[in-house]
Scaffold this active site. Structure first.
Site, PDB file in Angstrom:
ATOM      1  N   GLY A  46       0.867  -1.174   0.000  1.00  0.00           N
ATOM      2  CA  GLY A  46       0.000   0.000   0.000  1.00  0.00           C
ATOM      3  C   GLY A  46       0.907   1.228   0.000  1.00  0.00           C
ATOM      4  CG  ASP A 242       0.034   1.990  -5.804  1.00  0.00           C
ATOM      5  OD1 ASP A 242      -1.119   1.559  -5.959  1.00  0.00           O
ATOM      6  OD2 ASP A 242       0.805   1.598  -4.896  1.00  0.00           O
ATOM      7  CG  ASN A 252      -5.274   1.704  -7.061  1.00  0.00           C
ATOM      8  OD1 ASN A 252      -4.507   1.828  -6.105  1.00  0.00           O
ATOM      9  ND2 ASN A 252      -6.441   1.094  -6.936  1.00  0.00           N
ATOM     10  CE  LYS A 253      -2.174  -4.345  -6.327  1.00  0.00           C
ATOM     11  NZ  LYS A 253      -0.812  -4.797  -6.720  1.00  0.00           N
TER      12      LYS A 253
HETATM   13  O1  MRU Z   1       0.599  -4.094  -4.466  1.00  0.00           O
HETATM   14  P1  MRU Z   1       0.001  -3.292  -3.347  1.00  0.00           P
HETATM   15  O2  MRU Z   1      -0.833  -4.095  -2.419  1.00  0.00           O
HETATM   16  O3  MRU Z   1       1.041  -2.447  -2.642  1.00  0.00           O
HETATM   17  O4  MRU Z   1      -0.981  -2.271  -4.091  1.00  0.00           O
HETATM   18  C1  MRU Z   1      -1.711  -1.379  -3.305  1.00  0.00           C
HETATM   19  C2  MRU Z   1      -2.657  -0.540  -4.047  1.00  0.00           C
HETATM   20  O5  MRU Z   1      -2.752  -0.598  -5.262  1.00  0.00           O
HETATM   21  C3  MRU Z   1      -3.440   0.446  -3.248  1.00  0.00           C
HETATM   22  O6  MRU Z   1      -4.697   0.655  -3.800  1.00  0.00           O
HETATM   23  C4  MRU Z   1      -2.678   1.789  -3.226  1.00  0.00           C
HETATM   24  O7  MRU Z   1      -1.356   1.605  -2.829  1.00  0.00           O
HETATM   25  C5  MRU Z   1      -3.327   2.785  -2.365  1.00  0.00           C
HETATM   26  S1  MRU Z   1      -3.158   2.390  -0.672  1.00  0.00           S
HETATM   27  C6  MRU Z   1      -3.816   3.623   0.270  1.00  0.00           C
END
Ligand code: MRU
Length: 351
Positions: A46, A242, A252-253
Site C-alpha cells: 500500500g 500508487d 493503482n492495483k
Molecule cells: O501491491 P500493493 O498491495 O502495494 O498495491 C496497493 C494498491 O494498489 C493500493 O490501492 C494503493 O497503494 C493505495 S493504498 C492507500
C-alpha cells in the site's frame, strides 16, 4: 486496534500482510535490508505504508551504521536509500519518503557541523522524522475522510478494489478512510470488496479490516463487478492510488482500470482518494508511470498450489493506469480535485 507499522526500541514492527486473515503475526526487523525485503515481498504494502516503511528503514540503517566519519556515513546513507528505493517502482510515496529522510539527514548533518561526535543527533533526527511521517499520514487520512465523506451516498453499496485501508497506510486508510468517515457521519454504507487477484488484497485485507470495524463488507470476485454495477445498487466506486500524474491519470492495483470503465458505462461515480505525496507532478501523464512487473508465479500459484499447467507463461503487471477521463474526483487531504485535473491538482499544492 492493530498497528500496521511502528517504530519500537527493538526495531521496526509490522503486521505481516502475507499471513492475513488466517494469522495475525507481527514481525520486528532490526536490519534495513529486512525492511526492504518486507516491502518487496508485500509483508507491508500500500503506497503510504510503503513510504512509512522506507522512512523507518532509513532510520534503522543509520541507527546501526558504524561510520567513523562523514564520508562513511554518507556512503552508508546512499547504500540504504538505494536498497530501499529498488524495492517497488510504482508507488511514488516510497521515493517521496526517502527524499524527506535525505533532506532531514542533510539538515541534521549541518546542524552538528558534520562532526562524528554529532552523529547521535543525526540518528535521532532520522528516527523522529520517520515517526513524524507516520503520525502525519494518519492525520492526512482523517482529513481526506472529512473531505470525501460528503461524496459518498447516504446509503447503499460502495465498491472498492484492492486495499486502501488502515493496512495500506499508517492507519485509517485513504479510500477506506473516506468510507469510515462517511459511516461515522451516519451514512448507511455497505462495501463490496473486489477480491483483487492475484494477491487478494480485497478478500484478505479489506474484508479483514472492515469486518473488525463492523462495517458491512461483501467479497466479490473481480469479474463480478460489472454484473453488480449493471444490476444497480452500487452508488459509488472508491479506490486508492500508487501514483497520480499531473493530468490526473492514476496508477493503482491491476484491475482498477477495468472497474473505472465499467463505472463510467454504468453512470456510477468513480473516486480516487490519495494524499498529495502520491501525486507526481513531474510526470505529465500516466504513460510515464513505471509499472511494476512481479513474478508470474504469483499468478500461476495460490498458496503453493498450481492454478495453471506447468511451463505455461503468465504475466503479472501489478498496477494499471486509469486515464483521468474516467475519474469523477480525486480526494486529497487539501480538498477535492475535479477535471481539469492539470489545474485542480496543481492548485491543491499551491493552496
Ligand atoms: O501491491 P500493493 O498491495 O502495494 O498495491 C496497493 C494498491 O494498489 C493500493 O490501492 C494503493 O497503494 C493505495 S493504498 C492507500
Amino acid at each position: 486496534m492493530f498497528k500496521t507499522i511502528e517504530w519500537t526500541n527493538d526495531g521496526v514492527r509490522m503486521i505481516d500482510q502475507t499471513k492475513l486473515p488466517s494469522e495475525e503475526i507481527y514481525r520486528t526487523y532490526t536490519d534495513y535490508r529486512e525492511v526492504a525485503e518486507a516491502i518487496r515481498s508485500l509483508v507491508i504494502r500500500g503506497a503510504p505504508a510503503i513510504g512509512v516503511a522506507a522512512a523507518m528503514g532509513v532510520a534503522l540503517g543509520i541507527k546501526h551504521s558504524a561510520a567513523r566519519d562523514e564520508a562513511e556515513l554518507r556512503a552508508d546513507f546512499e547504500k540504504i536509500a538505494d536498497t530501499l528505493a529498488r524495492t517497488r517502482p510504482t508507488a511514488v510515496n516510497l521515493f517521496w519518503a526517502i527524499k524527506r529522510m535525505r533532506d532531514t539527514f542533510e539538515r541534521a548533518l549541518s546542524s552538528c557541523q558534520h562532526e562524528p561526535s554529532g552523529f547521535g543527533k543525526v540518528r535521532a533526527a532520522l528516527e523522529k522524522e520517520a515517526q513524524r511521517i507516520l503520525a502525519e499520514d494518519i492525520a492526512i487520512n482523517e482529513a481526506m475522510g472529512r473531505h470525501g465523506a460528503d461524496l459518498m451516498p447516504d446509503a447503499g453499496i460502495v465498491l472498492t478494489h484492492c486495499n486502501a485501508g488502515a493496512l495500506a497506510t499508517a492507519g485509517y486508510g485513504t479510500a477506506l478512510g473516506v468510507i469510515r468517515a462517511a459511516v461515522a457521519c451516519g451514512k448507511k454504507l455497505q462495501v463490496f470488496a473486489d477480491e483483487t487477484r492475484p494477491f487478494l488484497q480485497g478478500a484478505r485485507l479489506t474484508a479483514w479490516e472492515l469486518a473488525k470495524d463492523q462495517i458491512p463488507v461483501t467479497v466479490i470476485t473481480d469479474n463480478m463487478a460489472g454484473h453488480f454495477m449493471h444490476q444497480g445498487g452500487i452508488g459509488a466506486v472508491i479506490v486508492g492510488a500508487d501514483r497520480i500524474a499531473a493530468n490526473g491519470d492514476t496508477a493503482n492495483k491491476i484491475g482498477t482500470y477495468s472497474v473505472a470503465v465499467l463505472a463510467k458505462e454504468n453512470g456510477i461515480p468513480f473516486y480516487v482518494a490519495a494524499p498529495l505525496s502520491t501525486i507526481d507532478l513531474s510526470l505529465a501523464s500516466g504513460e510515464q508511470i513505471p509499472i511494476e512487473e512481479r513474478s508470474s508465479a504469483e499468478v500461476t500459484q495460490l498458496a503453493g498450489v498450481s492454478l495453471a499447467p506447468a511451463g505455461v507463461p503468465a504475466r503479472h503487471p501489478a498496477f494499471d493506469v486509469t486515464p483521468q477521463r474516467y475519474i469523477s474526483a480525486i480526494i486529497t487531504e487539501k480538498g477535492v480535485a475535479r477535471a481539469p485535473f492539470s489545474d485542480s491538482l496543481r492548485a491543491l499544492f499551491a493552496g
